[in-house]
Design a protein around this motif. Structure first.
Motif, PDB file in Angstrom:
ATOM      1  N   ILE A 116       0.857  -1.180   0.000  1.00 16.35           N
ATOM      2  CA  ILE A 116       0.000   0.000   0.000  1.00 16.35           C
ATOM      3  C   ILE A 116       0.893   1.229   0.000  1.00 16.35           C
ATOM      4  CG2 ILE A 116      -0.209  -0.047   2.542  1.00 16.35           C
ATOM      5  CD1 ILE A 116      -3.087   1.059   2.143  1.00 16.35           C
ATOM      6  N   ASN A 117       0.597   2.174  -0.897  1.00 16.18           N
ATOM      7  CA  ASN A 117       1.457   3.349  -0.950  1.00 16.18           C
ATOM      8  C   ASN A 117       0.855   4.509  -0.170  1.00 16.18           C
ATOM      9  OD1 ASN A 117      -0.467   4.586  -2.610  1.00 16.18           O
ATOM     10  ND2 ASN A 117       0.719   4.266  -4.483  1.00 16.18           N
ATOM     11  N   SER A 118       1.535   5.623  -0.181  1.00 15.01           N
ATOM     12  CA  SER A 118       1.096   6.751   0.631  1.00 15.01           C
ATOM     13  C   SER A 118      -0.254   7.287   0.177  1.00 15.01           C
ATOM     14  CB  SER A 118       2.146   7.867   0.608  1.00 15.01           C
ATOM     15  OG  SER A 118       2.399   8.276  -0.719  1.00 15.01           O
ATOM     16  N   GLY A 119      -0.586   7.081  -1.088  1.00 11.28           N
ATOM     17  CA  GLY A 119      -1.871   7.526  -1.593  1.00 11.28           C
ATOM     18  C   GLY A 119      -2.995   6.544  -1.342  1.00 11.28           C
ATOM     19  N   GLY A 120      -2.655   5.389  -0.804  1.00  8.27           N
ATOM     20  CA  GLY A 120      -3.668   4.379  -0.507  1.00  8.27           C
ATOM     21  C   GLY A 120      -3.857   3.340  -1.598  1.00  8.27           C
ATOM     22  N   ALA A 121      -3.118   3.462  -2.687  1.00  8.85           N
ATOM     23  CA  ALA A 121      -3.224   2.456  -3.747  1.00  8.85           C
ATOM     24  C   ALA A 121      -2.611   1.148  -3.270  1.00  8.85           C
ATOM     25  CB  ALA A 121      -2.523   2.939  -5.004  1.00  8.85           C
ATOM     26  N   THR A 122      -3.244   0.057  -3.647  1.00 13.07           N
ATOM     27  CA  THR A 122      -2.800  -1.258  -3.184  1.00 13.07           C
ATOM     28  C   THR A 122      -2.463  -2.157  -4.374  1.00 13.07           C
ATOM     29  OG1 THR A 122      -5.068  -2.098  -3.135  1.00 13.07           O
ATOM     30  CG2 THR A 122      -4.226  -1.109  -1.110  1.00 13.07           C
ATOM     31  N   HIS A 123      -1.654  -3.151  -4.116  1.00  9.43           N
ATOM     32  CA  HIS A 123      -1.368  -4.171  -5.126  1.00  9.43           C
ATOM     33  C   HIS A 123      -1.075  -5.468  -4.418  1.00  9.43           C
ATOM     34  CE1 HIS A 123       3.090  -4.118  -4.652  1.00  9.43           C
ATOM     35  NE2 HIS A 123       2.844  -2.892  -4.251  1.00  9.43           N
ATOM     36  N   TYR A 124      -1.252  -6.567  -5.143  1.00  6.71           N
ATOM     37  CA  TYR A 124      -1.174  -7.896  -4.539  1.00  6.71           C
ATOM     38  C   TYR A 124      -0.439  -8.879  -5.441  1.00  6.71           C
ATOM     39  CZ  TYR A 124      -4.869  -5.938  -1.656  1.00  6.71           C
ATOM     40  OH  TYR A 124      -5.584  -5.126  -0.804  1.00  6.71           O
TER      41      TYR A 124
END
Length: 115
Positions: free
Chosen positions: A50-58
């Motif tokens: 999760i990055n500082s902007g709230g975007a997530t990846h898996y």
């Protein structure tokens, strides 16, 4: 030095759920890209970020089953793990993404999924 502390692991049957927590000293997690990693044997693999902007990846292996989130007030990052499989058994760690030399790895938290 930044140190991460993981908690919430345990023994669960296949199909069950766990929520892992990641806390850190000396940094504000919401300003950084943070990831969950796991190590069963061999190399650690990235599970979710999760990055500082709230975007997530898996990782493909956990998409649709795991969810990473952040509680800014508690300065904590979580990993909600659902529909657990025996192959999810590992020690789970959190750290920066990408990792940096000045942040040590925590003890991790053991997740064991029985079939």
């Amino acid at each position: 030095q930044v140190q991460f502390v993981e908690s919430g692991g345990g023994l669960v049957q296949a199909g069950g759920s766990l929520r892992l927590s990641c806390a850190a000293s000396r940094i504000t997690l919401r300003f950084n890209s943070i990831a969950w990693y796991r190590q069963a044997r061999g190399e650690r693999e990235l599970v979710a970020g999760i990055n500082s902007g709230g975007a997530t990846h898996y990782a493909d292996s956990v998409k649709g089953r795991f969810g990473i989130s952040r509680d800014n007030g508690r300065n904590t990052v979580y990993l909600q793990m659902n529909s657990l499989k025996p192959e999810d058994t590992a020690v789970y760690y959190c750290n920066f993404e990408p990792t940096v030399s000045w942040a040590s790895w925590g003890q991790g938290t053991q997740v064991t999924v029985s079939s």
